[in-house]
Write an enzyme that holds these catalytic residues in place. Structure first.
Site, PDB file in Angstrom:
ATOM      1  N   GLU A  84       0.744  -1.417  -0.219  1.00  8.55           N
ATOM      2  CA  GLU A  84       0.025   0.162   0.002  1.00  8.55           C
ATOM      3  C   GLU A  84       0.798   1.078   0.003  1.00  8.55           C
ATOM      4  O   GLU A  84       1.876   1.239   0.665  1.00  8.55           O
ATOM      5  CB  GLU A  84      -0.833  -0.084   1.175  1.00  8.55           C
ATOM      6  CG  GLU A  84      -1.850   1.284   1.305  1.00  8.55           C
ATOM      7  CD  GLU A  84      -2.760   1.135   2.525  1.00  8.55           C
ATOM      8  OE1 GLU A  84      -2.664   0.302   3.474  1.00  8.55           O
ATOM      9  OE2 GLU A  84      -3.739   1.982   2.367  1.00  8.55           O
TER      10      GLU A  84
ATOM     11  N   CYS B  69      -6.853   1.016   3.187  1.00  4.78           N
ATOM     12  CA  CYS B  69      -7.543   2.138   3.319  1.00  4.78           C
ATOM     13  C   CYS B  69      -7.494   2.988   1.951  1.00  4.78           C
ATOM     14  O   CYS B  69      -8.407   3.892   1.774  1.00  4.78           O
ATOM     15  CB  CYS B  69      -7.318   3.048   4.379  1.00  4.78           C
ATOM     16  SG  CYS B  69      -7.685   2.145   5.827  1.00  4.78           S
TER      17      CYS B  69
ATOM     18  N   ASN C 199     -12.183  -3.427   1.398  1.00  7.00           N
ATOM     19  CA  ASN C 199     -11.288  -3.638   2.171  1.00  7.00           C
ATOM     20  C   ASN C 199     -11.669  -3.131   3.852  1.00  7.00           C
ATOM     21  O   ASN C 199     -11.875  -1.891   3.943  1.00  7.00           O
ATOM     22  CB  ASN C 199     -10.166  -2.502   2.023  1.00  7.00           C
ATOM     23  CG  ASN C 199      -9.119  -2.171   3.058  1.00  7.00           C
ATOM     24  OD1 ASN C 199      -8.457  -3.298   3.398  1.00  7.00           O
ATOM     25  ND2 ASN C 199      -9.242  -1.108   3.640  1.00  7.00           N
ATOM     26  N   GLU C 200     -11.846  -4.103   4.561  1.00  2.00           N
ATOM     27  CA  GLU C 200     -12.216  -4.054   6.057  1.00  2.00           C
ATOM     28  C   GLU C 200     -13.296  -2.997   6.180  1.00  2.00           C
ATOM     29  O   GLU C 200     -13.204  -2.118   7.015  1.00  2.00           O
ATOM     30  CB  GLU C 200     -11.171  -3.991   6.739  1.00  2.00           C
ATOM     31  CG  GLU C 200     -10.096  -2.749   6.552  1.00  2.00           C
ATOM     32  CD  GLU C 200      -9.168  -2.454   7.726  1.00  2.00           C
ATOM     33  OE1 GLU C 200      -8.325  -3.278   7.944  1.00  2.00           O
ATOM     34  OE2 GLU C 200      -9.202  -1.330   8.359  1.00  2.00           O
TER      35      GLU C 200
HETATM   36  O1  AHR Z   1      -2.141  -1.979   6.674  1.00  2.00           O
HETATM   37  C1  AHR Z   1      -2.376  -0.579   7.276  1.00  2.00           C
HETATM   38  C2  AHR Z   1      -3.928  -0.138   7.163  1.00  2.00           C
HETATM   39  O2  AHR Z   1      -4.537  -0.809   8.211  1.00  2.00           O
HETATM   40  C3  AHR Z   1      -4.715  -0.456   5.864  1.00  2.00           C
HETATM   41  O3  AHR Z   1      -4.657   0.571   4.975  1.00  2.00           O
HETATM   42  C4  AHR Z   1      -5.965  -0.510   6.345  1.00  2.00           C
HETATM   43  O4  AHR Z   1      -6.593  -1.706   5.523  1.00  2.00           O
HETATM   44  C5  AHR Z   1      -5.687  -1.028   7.846  1.00  2.00           C
HETATM   45  O5  AHR Z   1      -6.672  -0.385   8.565  1.00  2.00           O
END
Ligand code: AHR
Length: 672
Positions: free
Chosen positions: A51, A262, A389-390
């Protein structure tokens, strides 16, 4: 879920008890069913998650050396930033000024550019110090490219328009202004023109700067000013920083999840990561603010991500937003998660389907043709697609996820869609996410958890009881967060112990990736991370070594094993796994001893045939609070030696350690 470490790890799944006939006194005996057919482990178990967080891409893995190369930095990314951030105009002799304009954009996606006006001839310098300086090496080649356009010659308001060329010199300089190398251009045309040159610096300098020197009276427009080392990873143009990419490749990841996190669902609906904005010529890509408070050039875009995956032999796992933005979005005025308006969903779904066509479609398809035009006529072989994503699992999420999922499933049943079950290892989002996965029969779901080392040790058996008829699991983000979120040996060993559990459950846990991967020192928004770096040095954490040991010693078959021993040994908390690598037929044993006492082990390999008499023994051990950081980069590193092995042999498991024993297969000698 909580169980005693030793019992959880070994006893629950062991074959019927088997004890060594004569276990050595005071030893723990581990008996491996080395000749058993065992249980298949997912071929994609250990991968990585990338990321652009902590300057992982811009200023990090993406090898661009100029910061804010296209004058698109914006206050929405960072309250202190503007279009001229990282640029300074210095009147060395003569007089000039710099401004930002948008009247004749290079491309609608790249609206701003710099205008340098010289009112008194001399040396007027536009200086860019890169990301914490531009590191250059003597004798190596650096490729410069920039777009220039002549605005006028002479004075801006001269009644007579003058014709002619305006000289412009691009230099690499030290901080003190010593010239390391330069290239000269002439700015002649009233249209944008791309100019290129190669500069070979005369000295190695860790913090050089790029300086553009204008000399004559006149006005010059400049945009997309870029400098790359010629030596990128696999020499790709617009490529990746070679040393950092190598350290990542050394993990031997089976897949790469990207581009977030995120970052994918974004800070408000307008900030979602849209893959189509990230392909094509870099000066035409739509840049945007990064939810982690900096800027995304998207120079490292989807083509480059897929190319990197191919270069390191990893499967691409792109993640698209599930039609909702991040629940932690500040840009929504605190309203958190929002869904795309339903009338926009058909277009959004088409965008997702187009991604699959771009990755896998024939060159005759609309999007396959764009991939081919970028230089990759062969399909990329996309197999997995993350959707969401979560996210908070709300009705707004569910409605949109279902629409995307059903459309992908209908058009591309060959793609394994990975759903999401919220940000935590349990709770409402987790349960509702799993319910959706059950209802829709989603093939795989993405679990995330950042917990204490003790939590990991207490939950080694988490997946032992997972229902094998439900969705497979992708543990997409995890890390053991020690006190002060440091990357201690203690945290690394907790992760190592957990990974033995993932191998044991490699039938249901199909993929796993530590998070986050990269962090540039001085620009870190999130700790801990797997690999820290500066412009010139890379600091792999102890946790990195754990990932590497598992990645390079992965197997395709898990073998049952049983532990037994003295009362003293039984109180020891060891985690263990035995796997076989089908390609080499090597037998690989992993022993994690997170405790303070060394353990003497007797290892029995039941039914083992044709194994070498010697094993490579790699040990990662030390002070549980040790950290590999800038001060002590090698506080704990793996040490490899040879030990004699046989059907039964002794082996020490040091205090606070991970031990990997790799026993090579031997081709049996033909009998005479
Ligand atoms: O890995 C860091 C962050 O942790 C990611 O962007 C998110 O998916 C999680 O909250």
């Amino acid at each position: 879920m909580k169980m005693c470490l030793a019992r959880a790890a070994f006893l629950a799944l062991a074959l019927p008890p088997f004890f060594a006939a004569f276990p050595a006194a005071g030893k723990t005996t581990i008996t491996v069913q080395a000749g058993a057919p065992g249980k298949a482990i997912s071929p994609d178990l250990f991968g990585i998650f990338f990321e652009d967080l902590n300057y992982a891409a811009d200023g990090g893995l993406y090898a661009e050396l100029v910061q804010n190369r296209s004058f698109e930095y914006h206050v929405t990314a960072n309250r202190n930033w503007h279009n001229l951030t990282s640029w300074e105009l210095v009147n060395r002799a003569g007089k000039g000024a710099v401004a930002i304009d948008a009247a004749f954009p290079l491309h609608p996606n790249n609206p701003h550019y710099a205008v340098v006006e010289i009112s008194q001839p001399g040396d007027v310098a536009l200086v860019n110090p890169g990301f914490d300086g531009i590191p250059v090496r003597a004798g190596e080649r650096y490729d410069l490219s920039l777009f220039i356009r002549q605005l006028y010659v002479g004075g801006r308001w001269d009644s007579e328009k003058q014709a002619g060329a305006l000289p412009l010199v691009a230099r690499l300089e030290t901080r003190d202004g010593d010239v390391l190398g330069e290239a000269a251009f002439e700015v002649t045309l009233p249209e944008w023109r791309r100019c290129t040159a190669t500069i070979t610096p005369s000295q190695t300098v860790p913090e050089a700067r790029l300086v553009l020197v204008a000399k004559d009276r006149g006005g010059i427009a400049l945009d997309e000013i870029s400098l790359f080392p010629r030596k990128t990873f696999r020499n790709r143009p617009n490529g990746l920083r070679a040393d950092l990419a190598e350290v990542i490749a050394d993990l031997k990841p089976k897949f790469v999840r990207f581009p977030g996190g995120c970052l994918v669902h974004g800070n408000g609906l307008g900030n979602m990561y849209r893959w189509k904005d990230t392909i094509g010529p870099v000066e035409q890509r739509r840049q945007q603010s990064n939810l982690w408070s900096y800027h995304q050039t998207v120079g490292l875009g989807y083509y480059e991500y897929f190319q990197f995956c191919e270069d390191i032999g990893a499967k691409p796992v792109p993640v698209v937003a599930a039609g909702v933005c991040c629940q932690n979005s500040g840009h929504t005025g605190g309203t958190g998660q929002q869904g795309l308006p339903l009338e926009q969903m058909p277009d959004y779904i088409q965008e997702v389907l187009d991604l699959i066509e771009w990755a896998n479609g024939p060159v005759t398809s609309e999007w396959g043709a764009k991939r081919a035009a970028a230089g990759h006529p062969e399909p990329f072989g996309l197999q997995y697609l993350g959707v969401g994503n979560e996210d908070r699992i709300t009705p707004v999420f569910r409605e949109r996820f279902e629409m995307i999922y059903n459309a992908v499933k209908a058009k591309h049943p060959e793609i394994t869609v990975i759903g999401t079950v919220g940000p935590f290892p349990e709770g409402e989002d987790f349960d509702t996410g799993w319910k959706i996965a059950d209802d829709l029969r989603v093939p795989m779901v993405d679990e995330h958890y950042y917990m204490s080392p003790q939590w990991f040790l207490d939950n080694l058996s988490r997946y032992d009881s997972y229902d094998r008829t439900r969705s497979g699991v992708y543990l997409g983000e995890y890390a053991a967060h020690d006190d002060a979120r440091r990357t201690t040996l203690r945290s690394a060993l907790a992760e190592a112990a957990y990974l033995t559990g993932l191998e044991r459950n490699g039938d249901i846990v199909r993929m796993a990736s530590y998070a986050p991967l990269l962090a540039k020192i001085g620009h870190t928004q999130w700790n801990p991370d797997l690999i820290y770096f500066t412009n010139t040095v890379i600091f792999p954490t102890i946790n990195y070594h754990v990932q590497k040991l598992f990645g390079t010693n992965a197997g395709d078959t898990w073998l049952p094993a049983k532990i037994a021993g003295t009362a003293e040994a039984e109180s020891a908390a060891l985690a263990f796994s035995a796997v076989r690598d089908g390609t080499s037929a090597d037998l690989i044993l992993k022993i994690v001893n997170p405790g303070p006492a060394p353990q003497s082990l007797r290892i029995e390999l039941d039914g083992a045939r044709h194994l070498a008499a010697e094993a490579a023994r790699t040990v990662l051990a030390g002070d549980p609070l040790a950290v590999n950081d800038r001060e002590t980069p090698d506080a704990v590193v793996p040490v490899t030696s040879k030990i004699p092995v046989g059907p039964a042999f002794d082996c020490e498991s040091p205090a606070h350690s991970l031990t990997v024993l790799r026993i090579a297969a031997q081709t049996p000698k033909p009998s005479r």
